[in-house]
Design a protein around this motif. Sequence first.
Motif, short mmCIF file in Angstrom:
data_model
loop_
_atom_site.label_atom_id
_atom_site.label_comp_id
_atom_site.label_asym_id
_atom_site.label_seq_id
_atom_site.Cartn_x
_atom_site.Cartn_y
_atom_site.Cartn_z
N TYR A 1 -37.43 31.98 -26.20
CA TYR A 1 -38.68 32.75 -26.17
C TYR A 1 -38.89 33.30 -24.76
N THR B 1 -44.57 26.74 -27.73
CA THR B 1 -43.65 27.88 -27.68
C THR B 1 -42.89 28.01 -28.99
N ARG C 1 -34.82 28.59 -30.70
CA ARG C 1 -35.88 29.58 -30.84
C ARG C 1 -36.91 29.43 -29.73
N SER C 2 -37.26 28.17 -29.43
CA SER C 2 -38.25 27.91 -28.39
C SER C 2 -37.70 28.28 -27.02
N SER D 1 -42.97 31.19 -31.46
CA SER D 1 -41.73 31.84 -31.85
C SER D 1 -41.64 32.02 -33.36
#
Length: 226
Positions: free
Chosen positions: A176, A216, A172-173, A220
Motif C-alpha cells: 500500500y 492499512t 497487500r498491506s 487496501s
Amino acid sequence: MAGHLQPIKLDSYKPLRELVCENIRQAIIDGTFSPGERLMEIQLADEMGVSRTPVREAIRKLELEGFVVMIPRRGTYVADISIKDITEIYEIRISLDILAAGLAAERITDEELEKLNSYLVEIGRYVPAMDMDKIVELDTAFHDILYKATRNERLVSVIGNLREQLTGIRGRSMSYPGRLVETMDEHRALVDSIASRDVERAQRAARVHIENAEQTLLRSIERRTR
C-alpha cells in the motif's frame, strides 16, 4: 480444480505429510488455488505423486490454520478470508505481539539483536524496487527471530498459526502506498526499544506496528473492492 501442484521430492528430512501440507499451502498463498475452489484429495494426491493419506492429514492441518474449509457431504474448499476474519485475527495478534515484544526485551540475546538489525538492512535493499516477494520473505524471517527471542514455544506456535492465516494477503498491506517506509520505521523503533531492554517501550512499539498493519490492510481491501 484448475491448480497444478509440483510432485513431492522425497529427499527431505521432513515428514511426507509436512511436505504435502507445505505444497498445498503455498499453492493457496500464491493463487494457484482460488478462494472458494474445491480441493479433491485424489487429484491432489495424483499431482504430487503421493497416497491420499498424507493429503488427508495435510488438509486437516490446513483447516486448523484457516486455509481451507471442510463442509460435511460437500467437500473441502479454499477459504476466503473476510473483514470479520481479519478483525478477529488482529484482535488476538495485538495482545500476543505486545506480550512477545515485552518478553523479547527481557530475554533476547546479542546475537539475535544482531540478526534483527541485519534483516532490517537487507529488507531496505529491496524497498526501492518494491520486490514484495523478497520483502515478505525477509519480514517473516525478521519476526521469526523476534518471536524466538521470547523463549516461549507455545506463544511462538499460536502467533505462527494466526500469522499463517494472513500470509496470502500480507503483501497487500505492505505494498500500500507509503506503508513500506512506515513499516521500516516501526521495525526500527521496535528493535531499538528491545535493544534498550525497555519492556514498556517495546510493547508500545509492537502495538503501533500491529494496529497500523491492520488498518492499512483494511484500507487496501476497501480500495480493491471499490
